[in-house]
Design a protein around this motif. Structure first.
Motif: not given
Length: 367
Positions: A345, A348-349, A352
């Motif tokens: 996670d 992914d952050e 992004k």
């Protein structure tokens, strides 16, 4: 005339004896007990002289460590094994305590005496045992019990109780002697003979009459004025059955009267030993062996149950340990998975944020 043809046939050969009758006869152990001064030692001296006259000398064992002199030759003497005065000095004991201790020390080596008796059992018909003058020292001690029961289990053993006839002419003294006799009889349960000694001083007829006629003894008690009269009257009723099965012999150690009657009683007592005492002793041995076997089986069963219980407990503990260990591993795996998901996670952050920042920079350059 031909006498040979009319002669009777020769007699048949005698029947062969069975194996039981060809077994060697064991010698008889005669254990002599009695109060101090009753004449035990002189009784054995007279019996020894009588048996030598019959060409059957006895094997004599002296068990009195405090005797100063013996009027007869003995084959085994306790004084050769234990020094009575040294025991008294070393252990700081009185006379009776030293006799008890000497007997205890001697009984520890009684197996050696038993082996000596076994070697001589084919040479002798009688084993005579002279005991200490203090009768209670032998009768109620552990060593006396060991010696008596060991002899009774090995050989035909007869307990001979010597009574002083002149002193027993008093009915209360007579009752005291009889009470002691019955206590010895029921303690050892061996064939029992009472010898009324010193009949050269006073005849033993009165004692036989007192034992056979209750009323006569009651009338003799009435002449005594003592607090123990009522007790003796009650005890004479109790001892009536004891008198009915009692072997009683008059004897004189001085003149030798009663020797033949004494050995007749010995033969009768040996018959009782073989058919009563030995049978009861064998039954007792069988019961004792059965109790020991039952106890052994119970102990084995209890041990097996304990081992099975212990194994089940160990298995339970092992299962619990495995479960706990598996639970700990599962928890660790879950934690690792959660940690890996958090890391994904976060990646992914960050990706992004990188994309959004890169897109904004490209748009600004285009403008």
């Amino acid at each position: 005339m031909e006498t040979e043809s009319t002669a009777s046939p020769p007699p048949p050969p005698p029947p062969t004896t069975t194996s039981a009758s060809t077994e060697p006869k064991l010698p008889v152990c005669i254990l002599v007990l009695g109060m101090a001064g009753s004449g035990k030692t002189t009784f054995i001296q007279r019996i020894n002289a009588y048996l030598h006259g019959e060409q059957t000398p006895p094997y004599i064992v002296n068990l009195d460590p405090a005797v100063h002199e013996l009027p007869y030759p003995c084959n085994v003497d306790i004084r050769d094994t234990v020094n009575y005065k040294q025991v008294m000095k070393q252990y700081r004991l009185g006379p009776n305590g030293a006799i008890v201790t000497s007997l205890n020390l001697f009984s520890m080596t009684f197996d050696q005496l038993l082996s000596i008796l076994n070697k001589n059992q084919t040479k002798y018909n009688y084993f005579l045992f002279d005991t200490p003058g203090q009768i209670e020292v032998f009768t109620w001690s552990a060593s006396g019990t060991i010696i008596t029961e060991t002899l009774g289990a090995t050989y035909p053993t007869i307990v001979v109780y010597i009574m002083d006839t002149p002193r027993s002419s008093n009915p209360i003294t007579f009752m005291s002697n009889m009470l002691y006799a019955v206590s010895i009889l029921y303690k050892y349960r061996l064939p029992f003979i009472i010898v009324l000694n010193k009949t050269d001083i006073i005849h033993h007829r009165f004692a036989l009459e007192w034992m056979n006629d209750f009323e006569l003894f009651q009338s003799a008690i009435e002449q005594e004025h003592s607090y123990s009269t009522d007790l003796c009257r009650s005890l004479s009723l109790v001892l009536d059955e004891f008198y009915s099965n009692l072997r009683c012999v008059g004897f004189s150690s001085m003149t030798g009267d009663g020797c033949k009657e004494f050995f007749d009683s010995i033969n009768d007592a040996c018959h009782e030993y073989e058919h009563v005492y030995k049978v009861e002793y064998n039954k007792w041995q069988e019961k004792k062996l059965k109790r020991e076997n039952d106890k052994h089986e119970k102990d084995l069963k209890r041990l097996k149950e304990d081992l099975n219980t212990e194994q089940s407990i160990i298995s339970e503990k092992r299962i619990r340990y495995d479960d706990i260990h598996n639970d700990e591993e599962t928890d660790d795996d879950d934690d690792d998975e959660d940690k890996d998901q958090d890391d994904l996670d976060q990646e992914d952050e960050s990706f992004k944020r990188y994309l959004s920042k890169h897109v904004s920079n490209t748009t600004a350059m285009d403008t």
